[in-house]
Design a protein around this motif. Structure first.
Motif, PDB file in Angstrom:
ATOM      1  N   MET A 105      47.995 -14.822 -47.958  1.00 16.48           N
ATOM      2  CA  MET A 105      48.415 -16.516 -48.106  1.00 16.48           C
ATOM      3  C   MET A 105      47.072 -16.946 -49.540  1.00 16.48           C
ATOM      4  O   MET A 105      45.942 -16.491 -49.118  1.00 16.48           O
TER       5      MET A 105
ATOM      6  N   ILE B 120      52.001 -19.930 -49.292  1.00 15.00           N
ATOM      7  CA  ILE B 120      52.366 -18.387 -48.276  1.00 15.00           C
ATOM      8  C   ILE B 120      53.046 -16.969 -49.893  1.00 15.00           C
ATOM      9  O   ILE B 120      53.969 -18.147 -50.261  1.00 15.00           O
TER      10      ILE B 120
ATOM     11  N   TYR C 202      55.699 -17.029 -40.618  1.00 18.18           N
ATOM     12  CA  TYR C 202      54.446 -17.205 -40.956  1.00 18.18           C
ATOM     13  C   TYR C 202      54.820 -18.151 -39.455  1.00 18.18           C
ATOM     14  O   TYR C 202      55.279 -20.009 -39.618  1.00 18.18           O
TER      15      TYR C 202
ATOM     16  N   GLY D 250      49.808 -20.817 -42.014  1.00 17.69           N
ATOM     17  CA  GLY D 250      50.476 -19.845 -43.348  1.00 17.69           C
ATOM     18  C   GLY D 250      50.252 -18.276 -42.352  1.00 17.69           C
ATOM     19  O   GLY D 250      50.193 -16.788 -43.728  1.00 17.69           O
ATOM     20  N   THR D 251      49.807 -18.295 -41.521  1.00 19.21           N
ATOM     21  CA  THR D 251      49.580 -16.890 -40.661  1.00 19.21           C
ATOM     22  C   THR D 251      50.727 -16.219 -40.719  1.00 19.21           C
ATOM     23  O   THR D 251      51.815 -16.459 -39.720  1.00 19.21           O
ATOM     24  N   PHE D 252      51.106 -14.819 -40.658  1.00 21.82           N
ATOM     25  CA  PHE D 252      52.559 -13.954 -40.554  1.00 21.82           C
ATOM     26  C   PHE D 252      52.385 -13.326 -38.461  1.00 21.82           C
ATOM     27  O   PHE D 252      51.259 -13.380 -38.675  1.00 21.82           O
TER      28      PHE D 252
ATOM     29  N   ASN E 152      57.003 -23.280 -36.531  1.00 24.79           N
ATOM     30  CA  ASN E 152      57.127 -21.050 -37.595  1.00 24.79           C
ATOM     31  C   ASN E 152      58.379 -22.192 -39.049  1.00 24.79           C
ATOM     32  O   ASN E 152      59.250 -22.339 -38.941  1.00 24.79           O
TER      33      ASN E 152
ATOM     34  N   TYR F 103      53.075 -10.581 -46.525  1.00 21.91           N
ATOM     35  CA  TYR F 103      53.008 -11.769 -47.346  1.00 21.91           C
ATOM     36  C   TYR F 103      54.148 -11.531 -48.933  1.00 21.91           C
ATOM     37  O   TYR F 103      54.000 -12.105 -49.638  1.00 21.91           O
TER      38      TYR F 103
END
Length: 414
Positions: free
Chosen positions: A1, A64, A105, A109-111, A91, A74
């Motif tokens: 990200m 992202i 995500y 923005g975290t996977f 999400n 990503y």
């Protein structure tokens, strides 16, 4: 990200229109509509320009997409607008065409995970062209060739498959309701010329949850398509496309199952009850503008730069296909006044009205379900997808690397 120039653009985005309220306050803040009846349907006719400017801003939450290409979680490509959606948990999910997967995500923005892999078997994805979230945060993928919907539970688990009749497969956009499916129809069976003309329609239909076609809510006859045929040795390619700027059927569903539909080049929106009965028409006194030579040249230049894939990388054939398509492209006489429509999670209708200046961005008009104009959003584009908790996602590309990215913003109504 990673942050990019696109993030800076959204972070700087501020100031557009007052709070989108409803009822009497909204009517007093926005334009007053002339009320009459057309074809037995109540109509709200607004002036062609103007409207209260709402003071919204878009604060960037996350950008992202890995520009450097060193993190597979990503990396995504060939994501289309119809391949971006959000679940109830907030999400954002993407249909990664290059990776043949659905990738998700968190709001920051975290996977959070991915589903599917390339192939045509259960739980696999092949030539998918649409993604939507349904009940229970199931992520439904619409495939072009198989005519099926595959539902991947966002939290993991066995996928579910809904198969459609081969003669009338569902096509995007797809809306998963509790007891039925709203979707377009893609006719796939062989037809003679007269039948083909009758079936050359864009349709909004209802399907049962087992894929059975229930009924048609709305349809429009499409114009005669442009046809391009290219041959090289024993290979043959045929491409069909409608004349550029010809009206297409655009529709969006409100949370209660009613629909907003646009089917011609005017600023005219049909609001339908869930059973397809028209209950309201929203119009603005803004006729479509004539197609100019600048409009035509802009389309042709974009076509020249597009990458055409297929036929095992036969470059000569693909170059010939582009040349022939450019020669065969035709144009409608006018530019439709409405470019696109969407309904947000609060049940408000976003309408993108085309500009009178070729190449300029359109204006966003905002209405409630009853056709009351809430205002305009001239500095805020239409999101690719509306997410939970007042967030929205915009699909774009990094300006320097041309890498696809998704920017998540919080829409703040001041």
């Amino acid at each position: 990200m990673r942050l990019s120039s696109q993030a800076a653009c959204f972070a700087a985005m501020s100031a557009v229109l007052a709070t989108a309220c409803s009822g009497t306050e909204a009517a007093s803040r926005g334009l007053q509509a002339q009320r009459d009846t057309v074809d037995g349907v109540p109509r709200l006719l607004y002036p062609g320009s103007g409207g209260a400017e709402l003071a919204w801003r878009a604060d960037t939450v996350a950008v992202i997409g890995d520009i450097l290409g060193d993190d597979p979680d990503y990396q995504f490509d060939q994501v289309a607008d119809a391949g971006v959606t959000g679940d109830a948990a907030g999400n954002v999910w993407l249909l990664d065409g290059a990776g043949h997967r659905v990738i998700g995500y968190s709001p920051d923005g975290t996977f959070v995970g991915s589903h599917g892999r390339e192939g045509s078997g259960p739980g696999e994805i092949n030539m998918a062209f649409g993604l939507t979230a349904g009940r229970g945060d199931t992520l439904w993928v619409m495939e072009m060739t198989s005519g099926r919907l595959t539902g991947f539970p966002a939290g993991g688990g066995e996928p579910r498959i809904i198969s459609f009749d081969a003669s009338a497969s569902a096509a995007p956009p797809v809306v998963m309701q509790d007891d039925r499916i709203l979707a377009g129809i893609r006719f796939t069976f062989g037809l003679d010329r007269d039948q083909a003309k009758e079936q050359r329609r864009s349709v909004v239909a209802r399907f049962a949850l087992d894929g059975a076609l229930q009924d048609t809510l709305y349809s429009m006859l499409l114009p005669e398509p442009d046809v391009v045929q290219v041959e090289s040795g024993n290979r043959r390619m045929m491409m069909l496309s409608t004349p550029r700027f010809a009206p297409v059927l655009r529709w969006a569903a409100f949370p209660d199952g009613s629909l907003a539909v646009v089917d011609d080049d005017r600023y005219s929106i049909h609001v339908l009850e869930p059973d397809g009965t028209e209950r309201l028409r929203i119009e603005r006194d803004a006729p479509p503008r004539a197609t100019t030579e600048a409009d035509r040249q802009a389309v042709l230049e974009e076509m020249r730069t597009q990458q055409v894939r297929g036929f095992g990388g036969d470059r000569a054939m693909l170059e010939e296909a582009v040349r022939r398509q450019l020669e065969a492209t035709t144009f409608a006489a006018t530019i439709p006044r409405i470019e696109s429509i969407a309904v947000d999670r609060q049940g408000r209708l976003w309408v993108v009205a085309s500009s009178d200046d070729p190449g300029a961005d359109g204006r966003v008009d905002l209405y409630d379900r009853n056709g009351v104009m809430l205002g305009t959003l001239p500095g805020l584009g239409l999101p690719t997808a509306f997410l939970a908790d007042g967030r929205a996602a915009y699909l774009g590309k990094d300006a320097d690397t041309d890498v696809q990215q998704v920017t998540v913003v919080r829409l703040i109504e001041e």
